[in-house]
Design a protein around this motif. Structure first.
Motif, PDB file in Angstrom:
ATOM      1  N   SER A 178       1.409  -1.133  -0.276  1.00 50.34           N
ATOM      2  CA  SER A 178      -0.131  -0.213  -0.185  1.00 50.34           C
ATOM      3  C   SER A 178       1.004   1.700  -0.245  1.00 50.34           C
ATOM      4  CB  SER A 178      -0.882  -0.390   1.708  1.00 50.34           C
ATOM      5  OG  SER A 178      -1.910  -1.191   1.171  1.00 50.34           O
ATOM      6  N   GLY A 179       1.916   0.989   0.260  1.00 50.12           N
ATOM      7  CA  GLY A 179       2.814   2.075   0.553  1.00 50.12           C
ATOM      8  C   GLY A 179       3.540   2.676   1.779  1.00 50.12           C
ATOM      9  N   SER A 180       2.681   1.763   2.705  1.00 48.43           N
ATOM     10  CA  SER A 180       3.039   2.634   3.856  1.00 48.43           C
ATOM     11  C   SER A 180       3.462   1.319   4.467  1.00 48.43           C
ATOM     12  CB  SER A 180       1.909   2.999   5.070  1.00 48.43           C
ATOM     13  OG  SER A 180       2.557   3.220   6.444  1.00 48.43           O
ATOM     14  N   ARG A 181       4.270   1.228   5.698  1.00 49.68           N
ATOM     15  CA  ARG A 181       5.013   0.535   6.842  1.00 49.68           C
ATOM     16  C   ARG A 181       3.970   0.154   8.171  1.00 49.68           C
ATOM     17  NH1 ARG A 181       8.010  -4.297   6.656  1.00 49.68           N
ATOM     18  NH2 ARG A 181       8.384  -3.657   8.566  1.00 49.68           N
ATOM     19  N   GLU A 182       3.792   0.938   8.646  1.00 51.74           N
ATOM     20  CA  GLU A 182       2.082   1.062   9.140  1.00 51.74           C
ATOM     21  C   GLU A 182       1.333   1.038   9.210  1.00 51.74           C
ATOM     22  OE1 GLU A 182       0.517   3.800  13.232  1.00 51.74           O
ATOM     23  OE2 GLU A 182       2.255   5.012  11.529  1.00 51.74           O
ATOM     24  N   ASN A 183       0.710  -0.774   8.561  1.00 54.18           N
ATOM     25  CA  ASN A 183      -0.310  -0.966   8.065  1.00 54.18           C
ATOM     26  C   ASN A 183      -1.431  -1.929   8.991  1.00 54.18           C
ATOM     27  OD1 ASN A 183       0.956  -3.975   7.107  1.00 54.18           O
ATOM     28  ND2 ASN A 183       2.316  -2.379   5.909  1.00 54.18           N
ATOM     29  N   VAL A 184      -2.155  -2.182   8.522  1.00 54.21           N
ATOM     30  CA  VAL A 184      -3.297  -3.320   9.131  1.00 54.21           C
ATOM     31  C   VAL A 184      -2.311  -4.005   9.450  1.00 54.21           C
ATOM     32  CG1 VAL A 184      -5.248  -4.471   8.991  1.00 54.21           C
ATOM     33  CG2 VAL A 184      -5.719  -1.960   8.106  1.00 54.21           C
ATOM     34  N   LYS A 185      -2.286  -4.760   8.466  1.00 52.04           N
ATOM     35  CA  LYS A 185      -0.803  -6.756   8.572  1.00 52.04           C
ATOM     36  C   LYS A 185      -0.292  -6.572   9.443  1.00 52.04           C
ATOM     37  CE  LYS A 185       1.526  -9.969   5.642  1.00 52.04           C
ATOM     38  NZ  LYS A 185       2.647 -10.082   4.867  1.00 52.04           N
ATOM     39  N   ASN A 186       0.955  -5.748   8.923  1.00 50.31           N
ATOM     40  CA  ASN A 186       1.567  -4.888  10.266  1.00 50.31           C
ATOM     41  C   ASN A 186       1.029  -5.271  11.838  1.00 50.31           C
ATOM     42  OD1 ASN A 186       3.618  -6.034   7.759  1.00 50.31           O
ATOM     43  ND2 ASN A 186       3.958  -3.807   7.953  1.00 50.31           N
ATOM     44  N   ILE A 187       0.305  -4.339  12.011  1.00 48.25           N
ATOM     45  CA  ILE A 187      -0.005  -4.366  12.819  1.00 48.25           C
ATOM     46  C   ILE A 187      -1.101  -5.440  13.374  1.00 48.25           C
ATOM     47  CG2 ILE A 187      -1.818  -2.818  14.452  1.00 48.25           C
ATOM     48  CD1 ILE A 187      -1.519  -0.501  12.245  1.00 48.25           C
ATOM     49  N   LEU A 188      -1.416  -6.040  12.666  1.00 54.15           N
ATOM     50  CA  LEU A 188      -2.357  -6.816  13.766  1.00 54.15           C
ATOM     51  C   LEU A 188      -1.206  -8.761  13.831  1.00 54.15           C
ATOM     52  CD1 LEU A 188      -5.660  -7.292  11.914  1.00 54.15           C
ATOM     53  CD2 LEU A 188      -4.911  -6.792  14.378  1.00 54.15           C
ATOM     54  N   GLY A 189       0.226  -8.657  13.307  1.00 54.26           N
ATOM     55  CA  GLY A 189       0.927  -9.382  12.791  1.00 54.26           C
ATOM     56  C   GLY A 189       0.803 -10.992  12.195  1.00 54.26           C
ATOM     57  N   SER A 190      -0.699 -11.000  12.594  1.00 54.22           N
ATOM     58  CA  SER A 190      -1.679 -12.605  12.070  1.00 54.22           C
ATOM     59  C   SER A 190      -3.204 -12.353  11.646  1.00 54.22           C
ATOM     60  CB  SER A 190      -1.624 -13.387  13.223  1.00 54.22           C
ATOM     61  OG  SER A 190      -2.453 -14.674  13.356  1.00 54.22           O
ATOM     62  N   PRO A 191      -3.359 -13.155  10.818  1.00 51.11           N
ATOM     63  CA  PRO A 191      -4.974 -12.524  10.793  1.00 51.11           C
ATOM     64  C   PRO A 191      -6.085 -13.489  11.835  1.00 51.11           C
ATOM     65  CG  PRO A 191      -4.706 -14.526   9.389  1.00 51.11           C
ATOM     66  CD  PRO A 191      -3.165 -13.858  10.012  1.00 51.11           C
ATOM     67  N   ALA A 192      -5.163 -13.703  12.851  1.00 48.84           N
ATOM     68  CA  ALA A 192      -6.305 -14.203  13.673  1.00 48.84           C
ATOM     69  C   ALA A 192      -7.400 -13.377  14.581  1.00 48.84           C
ATOM     70  CB  ALA A 192      -5.118 -15.550  15.650  1.00 48.84           C
ATOM     71  N   ALA A 193      -7.236 -11.989  15.073  1.00 48.81           N
ATOM     72  CA  ALA A 193      -8.087 -11.485  15.617  1.00 48.81           C
ATOM     73  C   ALA A 193      -8.561 -10.745  14.546  1.00 48.81           C
ATOM     74  CB  ALA A 193      -7.000 -10.745  16.474  1.00 48.81           C
ATOM     75  N   LEU A 194      -8.412 -10.795  13.078  1.00 49.45           N
ATOM     76  CA  LEU A 194      -8.968 -10.113  12.385  1.00 49.45           C
ATOM     77  C   LEU A 194     -10.420 -10.759  12.298  1.00 49.45           C
ATOM     78  CD1 LEU A 194      -8.775  -7.853   9.853  1.00 49.45           C
ATOM     79  CD2 LEU A 194      -8.791  -9.700   8.236  1.00 49.45           C
ATOM     80  N   PRO A 195     -11.485  -9.844  12.400  1.00 51.01           N
ATOM     81  CA  PRO A 195     -12.998  -9.953  12.173  1.00 51.01           C
ATOM     82  C   PRO A 195     -13.788 -10.270  10.212  1.00 51.01           C
ATOM     83  CG  PRO A 195     -13.510  -7.424  12.587  1.00 51.01           C
ATOM     84  CD  PRO A 195     -11.437  -8.609  13.214  1.00 51.01           C
ATOM     85  N   PRO A 196     -14.424 -10.899  10.112  1.00 53.94           N
ATOM     86  CA  PRO A 196     -14.898 -10.350   8.384  1.00 53.94           C
ATOM     87  C   PRO A 196     -15.166  -9.264   7.912  1.00 53.94           C
ATOM     88  CG  PRO A 196     -16.606 -11.765   9.955  1.00 53.94           C
ATOM     89  CD  PRO A 196     -15.502 -11.258  10.820  1.00 53.94           C
ATOM     90  N   THR A 197     -14.218  -9.390   6.949  1.00 56.75           N
ATOM     91  CA  THR A 197     -13.489  -8.228   6.123  1.00 56.75           C
ATOM     92  C   THR A 197     -13.996  -7.617   5.750  1.00 56.75           C
ATOM     93  OG1 THR A 197     -11.765  -8.048   8.198  1.00 56.75           O
ATOM     94  CG2 THR A 197     -11.543  -6.347   6.394  1.00 56.75           C
ATOM     95  N   LEU A 198     -14.532  -6.050   5.200  1.00 52.78           N
ATOM     96  CA  LEU A 198     -14.947  -5.641   3.339  1.00 52.78           C
ATOM     97  C   LEU A 198     -13.836  -5.131   2.837  1.00 52.78           C
ATOM     98  CD1 LEU A 198     -16.450  -5.768   0.565  1.00 52.78           C
ATOM     99  CD2 LEU A 198     -17.530  -4.242   1.976  1.00 52.78           C
ATOM    100  N   VAL A 199     -12.921  -4.901   2.052  1.00 55.01           N
ATOM    101  CA  VAL A 199     -11.500  -3.130   1.583  1.00 55.01           C
ATOM    102  C   VAL A 199     -13.019  -3.352   0.573  1.00 55.01           C
ATOM    103  CG1 VAL A 199      -9.988  -3.415   0.736  1.00 55.01           C
ATOM    104  CG2 VAL A 199      -9.678  -5.039   2.764  1.00 55.01           C
TER     105      VAL A 199
END
Length: 235
Positions: A147-168
């Protein structure tokens, strides 16, 4: 003539009552010591929490007044979510997301967090710290390194384990250097079946590519964004 006059009078009264109801639909609430704006229909079918971009500081005053970020895509469309019979909470950057989710869950579940631009970072931090919305919508998001930034959702969460069902929801021509379209597909793959993408195109593009009136802010596409986000319940 009397019958017609009575009919017209009833229409005027109905309009005035509807206007009065709308005027009382927005209020300021305190959540975890931070002010937020609540819009609540009489019988909501679900709840949404709106997390605007930028610095996230809304300048919430009395009676649900917002003095900053009024052009932000989520802020400017908050009443459209209300018209979809949703209880709506617009939160400031200082609002604890877990407290906000619990507040809205007490009104009506499911609770969907809808975040845009830098708000997607704040949503990820909130989820990493324990917030558990039923669903998540990320618009013009800081999604992955691509996306262009290191401070992003993937890096903040680290793992998708806590990710709820998501729409982008993403604009195909988003030119903001932090939310480039190339970050979407890597995020969908990383989410491992928990996320799907909805692509938009068209609209208008003016000014700073990272601001609300550019493709980044879905200028001219508010109805499409609201329709997608309001209809998403994680299924």
């Amino acid at each position: 003539m009397l019958r017609l006059s009575a009919h017209l009078t009833s229409i005027v009264v109905a309009i005035l009552l509807a206007s009065a109801a709308g005027a009382w639909a927005q209020e300021t609430v305190s959540i975890g010591g931070s002010n937020a704006v609540l819009l609540r229909p009489a019988s909501p079918r679900a709840s949404v929490i709106l997390m605007p971009g930028g610095d996230g500081k809304l300048g919430v005053g009395a009676n649900g007044e917002i003095s900053s970020l009024r052009g932000n895509q989520l802020v400017r469309t908050r009443h459209a979510y209300l018209k979809n019979n949703l209880a709506v909470l617009v939160i400031d950057a200082g609002t604890n997301l877990d407290a906000a989710v619990r507040h809205m869950a007490a009104i009506k579940r499911p609770v969907t967090v809808i975040a845009t631009s830098r708000g997607t970072q704040r949503a990820a931090y909130g989820i990493a710290q324990g917030a558990k919305p039923d669903a998540l919508v990320l618009t013009a998001g800081f999604l992955t390194d691509e996306s262009g930034s290191r401070e992003n959702v993937k890096n903040i969460l680290g793992s998708p384990a806590a990710l709820p069902p998501t729409l982008v929801i993403h604009h195909r021509r988003d030119a903001c250097r932090h939310t480039l379209p190339g970050g979407v597909e890597p995020f969908i793959r990383w989410a491992g079946g928990k996320a799907r993408a909805a692509w938009l195109d068209g609209g208008a593009n003016t000014g700073n590519p990272c601001q609300a009136r550019a493709y980044h802010g879905f200028n001219g596409l508010d109805g499409r964004v609201v329709s997608l986000a309001a209809g998403f319940r994680g299924k």
